[in-house]
Every structure is written in structure tokens, then in C-alpha cells.
Design an enzyme around this catalytic site. Structure first.
Site, mmCIF file in Angstrom:
data_model
loop_
_atom_site.group_PDB
_atom_site.id
_atom_site.type_symbol
_atom_site.label_atom_id
_atom_site.label_comp_id
_atom_site.label_asym_id
_atom_site.label_seq_id
_atom_site.Cartn_x
_atom_site.Cartn_y
_atom_site.Cartn_z
ATOM 1 N N GLY A 77 -15.978 -20.475 -6.725
ATOM 2 C CA GLY A 77 -14.886 -20.685 -7.678
ATOM 3 C C GLY A 77 -13.658 -19.886 -7.287
ATOM 4 C CG ASN A 78 -9.944 -20.972 -8.162
ATOM 5 O OD1 ASN A 78 -9.439 -20.756 -9.251
ATOM 6 N ND2 ASN A 78 -10.165 -22.212 -7.712
ATOM 7 N NE ARG A 79 -10.209 -12.463 -7.740
ATOM 8 C CZ ARG A 79 -11.318 -11.782 -8.054
ATOM 9 N NH1 ARG A 79 -11.731 -11.745 -9.302
ATOM 10 N NH2 ARG A 79 -12.000 -11.169 -7.121
#
Ligand SMILES: Cc1cc2nc3c(=O)[nH]c(=O)nc-3n(C[C@H](O)[C@H](O)[C@H](O)COP(=O)(O)O)c2cc1C
Length: 400
Positions: free
Chosen positions: A208-210
Site C-alpha cells: 500500500g502507500n501512505r
């Protein structure tokens, strides 16, 4: 949302939802409005006037016969001063009084005396709401030109679920803005994507990413406030749904986002790709949880590139106004300029995500707007809701 130079009288009556009105008053002031609060005696039983006096920095008006300021009659002064009257929460009692022209305290008398548009935000027990007398009074008020918001359905102070809840502050704010006239994106179909995609490795793990989704949600809310019909495609089911959306569709992966945005692209006038789409995904999805190997065996994960959705939309667009976001940690402008040209977007919002006070996860953002034919424009650090409105103001100018 801009309420600069708007003078709003907030009339607070005696329901359990009074405490929520403090938040509404804050929101109105934050949006630039000048607010004066008046309360019924019953309302002061729930929250003291001190709260509202502190928020507005003005004494709260409660007493019809108070002679503190002999140079004017306070209820007539408030009635004439305001260019919008918001009654929140509106009790069944006050609704009954207004429908029958009764003026027996400060609030009801000022409301009878004002010619400003009036927005009623009722909140009460479900049985009080459905009581034929209340419904009859509401029909009368609508016929008299009042705007009446429907209460929400949800958990009531009585401990059970039903109709009668005070609506969310954002929904009331959107209604307040509507009271002040035509909206700049009315008639436009706006699609907004928000949040980071998640690419599953196995049933419990993902890449995922932030991206928190906050910027996309702020854009969706601002577009609703400006009168657009908004479809929000989100990876963040835990975030509160912006009030007034046409539709919200939840997705997880880049492939699902691509499929969903493609299905609504044709009918869209403006597409805001605020979602952070994964650039890579695992080559294979393993259908069971991958077990640890004995130390010190390393594990290899092969990644494939995901489709470039923004570039695909740039290729496909006919009439759509396409907005992309570029989250960069270095060479912000240079990378953003390349993205703008390569992907054929109409407006690129570039933000530097290497700083903690802005961008991913933060409530504020500072961005640079890039357009194919204009010089870059920088929007200073501000709440994401403010940045969202500023971006959409530019879009409205370009569409006009
Ligand atoms: C704990 C409590 C909660 C109440 N909540 C509401 C409410 O949510 N809505 C409502 O219409 N009346 C509610 N009432 C009843 C009103 O306070 C009552 O009808 C009062 O006369 C309203 O006066 P006002 O309209 O002048 O403010 C509540 C009363 C109590 C004691």
C-alpha cells in the site's frame, strides 16, 4: 467554502443537539461568516451562553426585555442585520410557534421580525418528528418559504435508532452555502478518486502507500458545496462520507479503480484523480497466508507495473476536464511538468510529500498548480478543504 461578508444569525433552541451547534458555529466562522447567536431559555439549560459567546466573541442574545443597549431594540436589530437565519437545533416547540406566528421570547420574536431567508435544522425524538402536529407545522413553514432540512436517521439520544438526529455539520454548511445563491459547479458531473490502493500479496498482506484520502474527500466535499453532482471512488471506507454525494463506490486495488473510473468516465465533466494508485503490484496473488521460512532464508517478491490510469484517461478523454495529482519527494516541479505533458492532463496538482505538515495524512496541504498553457501557480499552506475549494474555483473559471 467561502462565507466572507455573510452575516448569519444562529438561533439555538432547547434540544439535546445544542452541543453540536458549537461545531457548526465554529465552521461558519472559519468559512468567513460573521455569526451572532441567540438562544431560548430552554437551550441555555443544555449549553451555557458562555460557549457561544466565546466562539463568536459577542454576547449571546437570550432576553427579549434586556435593556443593555438602549440605542437599539436587540431583536429587531438582529432581524435586520442578518442575511441568513439558521435555526439549529429547531425544537418541535419552536417549529410549532413559528408555524403559528407566536412571538413570546427573544428567538421567536426576532424570527417573526426577520425577512432574511430562514433555514430550519430540526432535531428531536422520532415520535415527536412524526407527530401529525409537527408534520403539519413543517408543511406550513415550507409553504411560508422556510427551508427545512430533513433530520438524519441514526442513533438517537434516547438510546435507539430512528429519524430525528441532527444532521452532520458538513451537510448543514453545504445547505447554508446554497442559501447564498447560484453555485459555480452546478450542472457539472464530477468524479473524484481518493485514497491509496492496496495490492494484495496473500489474504492478510498487501502493498500500500501512505495516502490518507483526506485530499480527495476534501475535493469531493468542496465540489458538492459548489453545486456539482459528485461520484466519489474511494479506498477508505473508514472515513466519514461527505454529505450530499450522488454516489460513493469503494475499491481496493488499482485494477478495481481502473474499472470503476472507466465505467463513469463517459458521463463525467470533471475527473479529479486524487487517489494514489499503486505503481507496482505482486506478480502473483497467493491464496493462502505465506508461511515464514526458517532463518536466514530471504524471500523474493516479483512486482509488475500496474496500468497507468491517469495516462489512459488522458488518451481517452473527449470533453472531460482531467485533473491529476503528483506526489513527489524530489524535483517536484520538474517531475510534475513531465507528468502534465506525458499524460495529457488539463490541470496537475503537484505536492511535496516529503514534509510532515502537509500532503499524505496531514490536514493541510501546499500545492503548485500546473497547466499546459499557463505559468505554475502556488497555493500556500492551508487546510485541505481550503486548497480543494481553490482548485475547484480555478476549474470553474476554466470551464466558464
Ligand atoms: C433532556 C431533554 C432533551 C430534549 N431534547 C429535545 C429535542 O431534541 N428536540 C425537541 O424538539 N425537544 C427536546 N426537548 C424538549 C424541549 O426542551 C422543550 O419542548 C422546550 O420547551 C423547548 O423550548 P424552546 O423551543 O423554547 O427551546 C428536550 C427536553 C429535555 C428535558
Amino acid at each position: 467554502m467561502d462565507l466572507t461578508n455573510k452575516r448569519i444569525a444562529v438561533y439555538v433552541t432547547g434540544g439535546i443537539a445544542v452541543y453540536k451547534v458549537a461545531n457548526l458555529v465554529r465552521g461558519l466562522i472559519k468559512a468567513g461568516a460573521e455569526v451572532q447567536v441567540a438562544m431560548t431559555q430552554a437551550a441555555t439549560e443544555f449549553v451555557t451562553p458562555l460557549t457561544f459567546a466565546t466562539l463568536t466573541r459577542k454576547p449571546v442574545l437570550t432576553d427579549l426585555f434586556n435593556q443593555d443597549q438602549p440605542d437599539h431594540v436587540a431583536h429587531i436589530h438582529l432581524a435586520d442585520w442578518s442575511n441568513l437565519a439558521v435555526i439549529a437545533p429547531a425544537t418541535a416547540n419552536l417549529i410549532g410557534k413559528l408555524a403559528n406566528g407566536i412571538a413570546d421570547d427573544f428567538v421567536s420574536t426576532a424570527l417573526l421580525a426577520t425577512i432574511a431567508p430562514k433555514l430550519i435544522v430540526p432535531a428531536m425524538n422520532e415520535h415527536m418528528w412524526f407527530n401529525p402536529a409537527t408534520q403539519r407545522n413543517l408543511t406550513q413553514l415550507k409553504a411560508d418559504g422556510y427551508t427545512v432540512m430533513e433530520p438524519d436517521n441514526g442513533f438517537l439520544a434516547e438510546g435507539y435508532t430512528g429519524v430525528g438526529r441532527f444532521p452532520e455539520t458538513t451537510a448543514i454548511m453545504a445547505e447554508v452555502v446554497q442559501q447564498f445563491g447560484p453555485q459555480r459547479l452546478s450542472g457539472q458531473n464530477v468524479v473524484v478518486t481518493a485514497g491509496g490502493t492496496q495490492e494484495p500479496i496473500d489474504p492478510v498482506r498487501y502493498i500500500g502507500n501512505r495516502s490518507s484520502g483526506k485530499m480527495g474527500y476534501a475535493v469531493a466535499q468542496a465540489a458538492v458545496t459548489m453545486g456539482a453532482k459528485v461520484i466519489l471512488i474511494s479506498t477508505r471506507p473508514e472515513l466519514p462520507v461527505p454529505a450530499g454525494l450522488h454516489k460513493i463506490i469503494y475499491v481496493e486495488t488499482a485494477a478495481q479503480l481502473q474499472g470503476t473510473v472507466s465505467s463513469v468516465f463517459e458521463g463525467a465533466d470533471v475527473v479529479v484523480m486524487a487517489a494514489a494508485v499503486a505503481d507496482f503490484k505482486p506478480d502473483q496473488y497467493v491464496t493462502h497466508k505465506i508461511k515464514k521460512k526458517p532463518h536466514p532464508t530471504d524471500m523474493q517478491l516479483t512486482l509488475n507495473q500496474t496500468p497507468d490510469i491517469l495516462a489512459m484517461l488522458g488518451q481517452q478523454k473527449t470533453h472531460q476536464f482531467l485533473i491529476g495529482f503528483a506526489a513527489e519527494t524530489e524535483d517536484l516541479l520538474q517531475n510534475a511538468q513531465t507528468k502534465l505533458t506525458a499524460k495529457k492532463v488539463d490541470l496537475l496538482v503537484a505536492n511535496d510529500v516529503s514534509q510532515a505538515d502537509r500532503g499524505f495524512g496531514a490536514d493541510q496541504n501546499a500545492v503548485t498548480l500546473l497547466r499546459p498553457t499557463a505559468a505554475p501557480e502556488t497555493l500556500a499552506l492551508a487546510d485541505k478543504s481550503v486548497i480543494a475549494t481553490q482548485i475547484l474555483e480555478r476549474v470553474a473559471n476554466l470551464l466558464a
